[in-house]
Scaffold this motif. Sequence first.
Motif, mmCIF file in Angstrom:
data_model
loop_
_atom_site.group_PDB
_atom_site.id
_atom_site.type_symbol
_atom_site.label_atom_id
_atom_site.label_comp_id
_atom_site.label_asym_id
_atom_site.label_seq_id
_atom_site.Cartn_x
_atom_site.Cartn_y
_atom_site.Cartn_z
ATOM 1 N N TYR A 66 47.572 41.829 41.763
ATOM 2 C CA TYR A 66 47.580 40.487 41.577
ATOM 3 C C TYR A 66 49.289 39.995 41.570
ATOM 4 O O TYR A 66 49.472 38.954 42.097
ATOM 5 C CB TYR A 66 47.112 40.122 40.109
ATOM 6 C CG TYR A 66 47.199 38.527 39.650
ATOM 7 C CD1 TYR A 66 46.230 37.920 39.946
ATOM 8 C CD2 TYR A 66 48.420 38.248 38.932
ATOM 9 C CE1 TYR A 66 46.289 36.321 39.439
ATOM 10 C CE2 TYR A 66 48.350 36.849 38.633
ATOM 11 C CZ TYR A 66 47.404 36.218 38.739
ATOM 12 O OH TYR A 66 47.390 34.824 38.771
ATOM 13 N N VAL A 67 49.976 41.245 41.192
ATOM 14 C CA VAL A 67 51.638 40.814 41.178
ATOM 15 C C VAL A 67 51.874 40.666 42.640
ATOM 16 O O VAL A 67 52.510 39.770 42.814
ATOM 17 C CB VAL A 67 52.197 41.898 40.244
ATOM 18 C CG1 VAL A 67 53.881 41.813 40.641
ATOM 19 C CG2 VAL A 67 51.955 41.733 38.816
ATOM 20 N N GLU A 182 38.919 36.283 37.608
ATOM 21 C CA GLU A 182 38.946 34.937 38.006
ATOM 22 C C GLU A 182 40.015 34.281 38.533
ATOM 23 O O GLU A 182 40.211 33.455 39.657
ATOM 24 C CB GLU A 182 38.283 34.199 36.731
ATOM 25 C CG GLU A 182 38.511 32.693 37.010
ATOM 26 C CD GLU A 182 37.710 31.840 35.842
ATOM 27 O OE1 GLU A 182 37.608 30.499 35.840
ATOM 28 O OE2 GLU A 182 37.334 32.650 35.178
ATOM 29 N N ALA A 183 41.446 34.713 38.104
ATOM 30 C CA ALA A 183 42.691 34.136 38.404
ATOM 31 C C ALA A 183 43.076 34.788 39.692
ATOM 32 O O ALA A 183 43.554 33.775 40.545
ATOM 33 C CB ALA A 183 43.889 34.702 37.284
ATOM 34 N N THR A 184 42.617 35.808 39.967
ATOM 35 C CA THR A 184 42.856 36.395 41.487
ATOM 36 C C THR A 184 42.000 35.543 42.343
ATOM 37 O O THR A 184 42.483 35.144 43.612
ATOM 38 C CB THR A 184 42.502 37.811 41.480
ATOM 39 O OG1 THR A 184 43.098 38.701 40.661
ATOM 40 C CG2 THR A 184 42.636 38.647 42.884
ATOM 41 N N ALA A 227 28.337 39.717 47.420
ATOM 42 C CA ALA A 227 29.443 40.377 46.780
ATOM 43 C C ALA A 227 30.677 40.400 47.563
ATOM 44 O O ALA A 227 30.587 40.786 48.623
ATOM 45 C CB ALA A 227 28.923 41.871 46.422
ATOM 46 N N ASP A 228 31.795 40.547 47.027
ATOM 47 C CA ASP A 228 32.867 40.505 47.794
ATOM 48 C C ASP A 228 34.137 41.019 47.051
ATOM 49 O O ASP A 228 35.384 40.896 47.359
ATOM 50 C CB ASP A 228 33.379 39.006 48.533
ATOM 51 C CG ASP A 228 33.561 38.245 47.301
ATOM 52 O OD1 ASP A 228 33.311 38.349 45.975
ATOM 53 O OD2 ASP A 228 33.538 36.783 47.581
ATOM 54 N N GLY A 229 33.977 41.648 46.004
ATOM 55 C CA GLY A 229 35.064 42.619 45.244
ATOM 56 C C GLY A 229 34.459 42.763 43.735
ATOM 57 O O GLY A 229 33.282 42.413 43.515
ATOM 58 N N LEU A 230 35.479 43.367 43.034
ATOM 59 C CA LEU A 230 36.811 43.611 43.079
ATOM 60 C C LEU A 230 37.119 45.178 42.884
ATOM 61 O O LEU A 230 37.552 45.584 43.989
ATOM 62 C CB LEU A 230 37.511 42.958 41.542
ATOM 63 C CG LEU A 230 37.453 41.390 41.604
ATOM 64 C CD1 LEU A 230 37.700 40.771 40.293
ATOM 65 C CD2 LEU A 230 38.333 40.708 42.749
#
Length: 398
Positions: A66-67, A182-184, A227-230
Amino acid sequence: MKPAQYAVAFLVGTSLTSQAFAAAPPFDTTARVAFMQDMNSGAILYQKQPDFRMPPASLAKMMTVYVAFSLIKSGDLKLDQKFTMSPDTWKKWHSQGSTMFIGAGEQVSVADLLSGIITLSGNDACVVLAEGIAGTEPAFVNLMNQQRQKLGMNNSNFGTSNGWPDNGVTYVTARDLATLAEATIRNYPDLYKQFYSKPNFAWGKTMAGSNISQENRDPILGKVPGADGLKTGHTDEAGYGFTGSAEQNGRRLVMVLAGMGSWDERVNQSIGFMNWGFSAWRLKPLFSKGKRIETAEVQGGSSSSVGLVAPNDLAVTVPLGVGGILGQKAGGDAPPMKVVYDGPIKAPIKAGQHIADLVVSPPGQDAQTLPLVAESDVGEAGFFGRIWASIKALFSWI
């Protein structure tokens, strides 16, 4: 003076009784910790110790990614930028847990490091990326904790870039992991799509000179539609865990499972949990995009109020079997709901600005909170407008 919280309660159509809503569908999991949320409505579909602090293992790598995503979006980091594996970092991490097999002195692009972290869960890739971005891993960890504070992950803390056990310094909760997931997805959709759903990735060579290709550890990728992550995680201390997401017919779920006892248990529980989320629940429409829901009072503006509208199609998540269509979109029944905002809202206000929330309370379920945005721009009041507003405020107390 601190703004007061305004809550405007209203009903749309005929209020549905609790009998009109089916009971929340049951689900049982062997995982010690579990959490599922519908991103479309904000509804929490399942929670089991959602705020229990636990070691994340490699789930911490979601914050490392995320960073990096945030720096790429801001232009401070490039995907083709290369970082070098230092001899000291190689000595510590070349065979410590999951590895990307980066050689000492080898230069690796940010794009390949991200694939090594997400697809291969490479501990070495995390540290190389962290040191390349911030100079040292501790300096990078500071960036991780700055981001988790911005996201409101108040029950989490990071002490390493890869989640390696550190005597309890690093801890997370299922709710916070769902917030991060969710933020990602919301903030970096293109990067999420580019990196999180790769089925495999190859880096490094065997002693015989063959490419080393490793499969993505995501237990639902290719097994659950959409399905695609995480990210998966495992240490002896944390057990087997997984934070995952899938989208079907425009509906996206985020799930977290942790504290399982084996690889197979993680696979079976994750597939079953996500399938349950899609099959046992469904979205029902409330308001179409652009629909004015209410108005909010404005302070110091060229107008004394502003319309509150749906930023996109708004829906509520209900158990399968609930009949009818909700909301004004089809003129049907709806559960109790209210608009909440801190106001009066100070001008200036921009059209599309998130300034209020619609809180929907289906009987027998937790409240679901949906964003509302300003319908139009509201500029600041001119000199005489401010004088008149002051006079009205003065006499309102008499």
